[in-house]
Design a protein around this motif. Structure first.
Motif, PDB file in Angstrom:
ATOM      1  N   SER A  46      16.819  45.293  11.785  1.00 12.05           N
ATOM      2  CA  SER A  46      15.565  45.254  11.021  1.00 12.05           C
ATOM      3  C   SER A  46      15.880  45.230   9.535  1.00 12.05           C
ATOM      4  O   SER A  46      16.889  45.781   9.091  1.00 12.05           O
ATOM      5  CB  SER A  46      14.705  46.481  11.347  1.00 12.05           C
ATOM      6  N   PHE A  47      15.011  44.569   8.751  1.00 10.33           N
ATOM      7  CA  PHE A  47      15.249  44.503   7.310  1.00 10.33           C
ATOM      8  C   PHE A  47      13.936  44.730   6.564  1.00 10.33           C
ATOM      9  O   PHE A  47      12.841  44.506   7.092  1.00 10.33           O
ATOM     10  CB  PHE A  47      15.865  43.155   6.914  1.00 10.33           C
ATOM     11  N   LEU A  48      14.088  45.174   5.325  1.00  8.54           N
ATOM     12  CA  LEU A  48      12.941  45.411   4.439  1.00  8.54           C
ATOM     13  C   LEU A  48      13.200  44.700   3.126  1.00  8.54           C
ATOM     14  O   LEU A  48      14.242  44.884   2.498  1.00  8.54           O
ATOM     15  CB  LEU A  48      12.755  46.914   4.209  1.00  8.54           C
ATOM     16  N   THR A  49      12.256  43.855   2.727  1.00  8.16           N
ATOM     17  CA  THR A  49      12.381  43.117   1.472  1.00  8.16           C
ATOM     18  C   THR A  49      11.033  43.113   0.766  1.00  8.16           C
ATOM     19  O   THR A  49       9.980  43.162   1.406  1.00  8.16           O
ATOM     20  CB  THR A  49      12.855  41.680   1.707  1.00  8.16           C
ATOM     21  N   MET A  50      11.069  43.030  -0.555  1.00 10.17           N
ATOM     22  CA  MET A  50       9.856  43.022  -1.350  1.00 10.17           C
ATOM     23  C   MET A  50       9.463  41.623  -1.785  1.00 10.17           C
ATOM     24  O   MET A  50       8.448  41.432  -2.441  1.00 10.17           O
ATOM     25  CB  MET A  50      10.043  43.904  -2.592  1.00 10.17           C
ATOM     26  N   MET A  51      10.250  40.637  -1.393  1.00 12.32           N
ATOM     27  CA  MET A  51       9.995  39.266  -1.823  1.00 12.32           C
ATOM     28  C   MET A  51       9.502  38.409  -0.655  1.00 12.32           C
ATOM     29  O   MET A  51       9.724  38.748   0.507  1.00 12.32           O
ATOM     30  CB  MET A  51      11.274  38.655  -2.396  1.00 12.32           C
ATOM     31  N   PRO A  52       8.826  37.315  -0.954  1.00 13.38           N
ATOM     32  CA  PRO A  52       8.440  36.382   0.114  1.00 13.38           C
ATOM     33  C   PRO A  52       9.668  35.879   0.856  1.00 13.38           C
ATOM     34  O   PRO A  52      10.792  35.901   0.352  1.00 13.38           O
ATOM     35  CB  PRO A  52       7.733  35.253  -0.654  1.00 13.38           C
ATOM     36  N   LEU A  53       9.446  35.369   2.080  1.00 16.16           N
ATOM     37  CA  LEU A  53      10.553  35.019   2.960  1.00 16.16           C
ATOM     38  C   LEU A  53      10.923  33.535   2.919  1.00 16.16           C
ATOM     39  O   LEU A  53      11.548  33.014   3.846  1.00 16.16           O
ATOM     40  CB  LEU A  53      10.200  35.408   4.412  1.00 16.16           C
TER      41      LEU A  53
END
Length: 298
Positions: A46-53
């Motif tokens: 699982s990953f967490l990012t604050m930017m669009p994919l």
């Protein structure tokens, strides 16, 4: 208003912290997995990012347990495109892209065991990519073992029984036993992890019978067999030898008698033939004598 302002300020601080960190966060829910050969398994990431994919990149690699210095690429997700490694074509896929980096591995093989790495990056986030690692073990039942024997099966000789198993994870436990006429557990001399032998010294008729090698692990048991026959000379061998010699002697005597009879018969025939010939000569001589006398008087 004061409370709402505090909450808004707290959320703003959290967002600013994530932006300052500027890196994708990766979480692996299970770090150690096991699967039975041939079954399917999900490798979690699982990953967490604050930017669009839009520019999301996910790379899965494997460092095989059998070749720790030769890592392999498993599957790649790069800006919407999925690329499978030739070694995993048709067996690996992403579970829920692009929201999760989990992959499903089907038809697992022993060679799939090793350390998997999930590397996630999502530009324009700065910083190092997020990395997660997990270990996968592939369990396999024992393969059919191979039983061999070598040595001298004559009474008094020595025989070695050996058993070899090629496959099986965990490594199978090995045992040797004599099945008949009575069951006996035999001590095994292990030669490495997958080969065991039993040595029988000064064999006798009691050692004849069926021997079984069994290899066992969590997933099952396999067996192979050796039928051992020990040759023991019978106790009446001297008597048999005397009987054979006596038979040969009697045969020679009969043969000599037969030759003697044939010789006597031939001698009798030749004597009879000579006597008949002498009688005929005497008869002819007597028959012609008068004519000679008569001719002398004239």
């Amino acid at each position: 208003m004061g409370c709402s302002g505090c909450c808004l300020l707290w959320i703003t601080c959290v967002v600013l912290v994530f932006l300052q960190c500027g890196a994708v966060r990766v979480t692996v829910r299970e770090s150690v997995l096991e699967v039975v050969q041939g079954d399917s398994v999900t490798l979690p990431c699982s990953f967490l990012t604050m930017m669009p994919l839009f520019r999301l990149s996910i790379i899965w690699t494997l460092t095989p347990a059998s070749e720790p210095h030769s890592p392999l690429q498993v599957i790649v997700y790069d800006q919407g495109q999925v690329i499978e490694s030739p070694a995993f074509t048709g067996r690996v896929s992403f579970a829920d892209m692009p929201w999760s980096a989990d992959v499903i591995l089907n038809d697992t093989r022993v060679s799939d065991a090793g350390t998997y790495r999930c590397v996630v990056s999502n530009p324009p986030e700065t910083g190092d990519p997020g990395i997660g690692e997990l270990s996968l073990g592939v369990l396999a039942p024992p393969s059919l073992p191979v039983c061999l024997w070598e040595g001298d099966t004559d009474a008094g000789g020595s025989v070695a029984l050996s058993c070899l198993v090629v496959e099986g994870i965990p490594i199978p436990q090995m045992s040797w036993e004599k099945l008949n006429p009575e069951k006996i557990i035999l001590p095994v001399n292990m030669e490495g992890e997958r080969m065991g032998s039993v040595k029988i010294i000064n064999v006798s008729a009691q050692n004849s019978g069926v021997y079984r090698c069994s290899v066992t692990n969590l997933l099952g048991t396999q067996n192979c067999y050796v039928n051992l026959s020990v040759y023991t000379p019978s106790d009446d061998s001297p008597g048999v030898l005397q009987g054979v010699l006596l038979t040969l002697f009697m045969a020679l005597v009969l043969l000599a008698l037969l030759v003697l009879v044939l010789w006597l018969h031939r001698s009798a025939q030749e004597s009879k033939w000579r006597n008949r010939r002498e009688d005929e000569e005497c008869y002819n001589e007597i028959r012609y004598t008068p004519s000679l006398i008569k001719r002398s008087f004239v």
